[in-house]
Design a protein around this motif. Structure first.
Motif, mmCIF file in Angstrom:
data_model
loop_
_atom_site.group_PDB
_atom_site.id
_atom_site.type_symbol
_atom_site.label_atom_id
_atom_site.label_comp_id
_atom_site.label_asym_id
_atom_site.label_seq_id
_atom_site.Cartn_x
_atom_site.Cartn_y
_atom_site.Cartn_z
ATOM 1 N N PHE A 122 0.815 -1.211 0.000
ATOM 2 C CA PHE A 122 0.000 0.000 0.000
ATOM 3 C C PHE A 122 0.852 1.266 0.000
ATOM 4 O O PHE A 122 1.936 1.299 0.591
ATOM 5 N N GLY A 123 0.324 2.313 -0.640
ATOM 6 C CA GLY A 123 0.867 3.650 -0.459
ATOM 7 C C GLY A 123 0.439 4.183 0.898
ATOM 8 O O GLY A 123 -0.306 3.523 1.643
ATOM 9 N N THR A 124 0.893 5.377 1.225
ATOM 10 C CA THR A 124 0.655 5.930 2.561
ATOM 11 C C THR A 124 -0.696 6.611 2.705
ATOM 12 O O THR A 124 -1.070 7.013 3.794
ATOM 13 N N GLY A 125 -1.431 6.759 1.616
ATOM 14 C CA GLY A 125 -2.796 7.277 1.687
ATOM 15 C C GLY A 125 -2.906 8.764 1.403
ATOM 16 O O GLY A 125 -1.978 9.539 1.647
ATOM 17 N N THR A 126 -4.051 9.148 0.870
ATOM 18 C CA THR A 126 -4.389 10.556 0.620
ATOM 19 C C THR A 126 -5.760 10.815 1.224
ATOM 20 O O THR A 126 -6.732 10.140 0.881
ATOM 21 N N ARG A 127 -5.807 11.793 2.115
ATOM 22 C CA ARG A 127 -7.092 12.136 2.731
ATOM 23 C C ARG A 127 -7.760 13.192 1.863
ATOM 24 O O ARG A 127 -7.295 14.329 1.768
#
Lengths: 115, 110
Positions: B100-105
């Motif tokens: 997984f990537g670190t995420g985008t909120r």
């Protein structure tokens, strides 16, 4: 068809205690995966299991962590002698036999807090 | 070592606008590139996935663009809606594992 179930949803443990996290896969699914998510980070793979068999545990810490998926009953992720750094959300996912790797259905997670 | 790099960390878009999230990878052995959507208190849910031999895939308002030579891929959300407000993760699969990537909120303002 119920989704992936995890319990408990929230778990508080003191340092040095044991944490047991349970995961019941979707009906008909024979593969289970465990992931850990730290705040503001993506999910990190821990272990991949089939019934009575660990397929890949390359993401599991070498000590204190273990996982099983018995013939009957849920998959269990066990953390012995918890430390503050174990505080995280732990997600379980399941997939059917012969599925592609991304076809994983995630449970709602167990949020572990170590005090 | 982060196998999949994701940006931006957070994104605010007006309702009706286009949301764009970018990801990059190094491992050319990855064989699928999925995107997941996660609402607070829930697990990630598969949104859309693409194979590396396809340059674009569209499902409703969601489009993945894939640039194999640059080792980059992106998610475009057209006509963004407040209900799209969530954390989005890109990922890559290899050897039965999901990275997984670190995420985008994403926050969509009405």
């Amino acid at each position: 068809n119920a989704g992936v179930m995890q319990n408990p949803r929230h778990l508080v443990r003191r340092r040095g205690q044991e944490a047991r996290l349970r995961c019941s896969p979707m009906k008909g699914h024979s593969h289970v995966y465990w992931y850990r998510q730290l705040p503001e980070e993506g999910l990190k793979f821990m272990v991949y299991l089939q019934k009575e068999n660990i397929i890949d545990e390359s993401g599991m810490p070498k000590e204190r962590f273990s996982a099983e998926f018995p013939k009957e009953g849920p998959s269990i992720l066990r953390i012995q002698q918890v430390v503050r750094g174990d505080s995280a959300a732990y997600f379980c996912a399941s997939s059917p036999l012969n599925s592609v790797a991304y076809e994983q259905y995630f449970g709602p997670g167990t949020r572990l807090t170590v005090t | 070592q982060q196998q999949v790099k994701q940006s931006p960390q957070s994104l605010i878009v007006q309702k009706g606008g286009i949301s764009i999230i970018n990801c990059a990878y190094e491992n050319t052995a990855f064989d699928y590139f999925p995107w997941y959507q996660q609402f607070p208190g829930k697990g990630p849910a598969l949104l859309i996935a693409i194979r590396p031999d396809v340059s674009e895939k569209k499902e409703g308002r969601f489009t993945i663009s894939f640039n194999k030579s640059a080792k980059q891929f992106s998610l475009h959300i057209m006509d963004s809606q407040p209900g799209d407000s969530a954390t989005y993760f890109c990922a890559a699969t290899g050897a039965n594992n999901l990275f997984f990537g670190t995420g985008t909120r994403l926050t969509v303002i009405p």
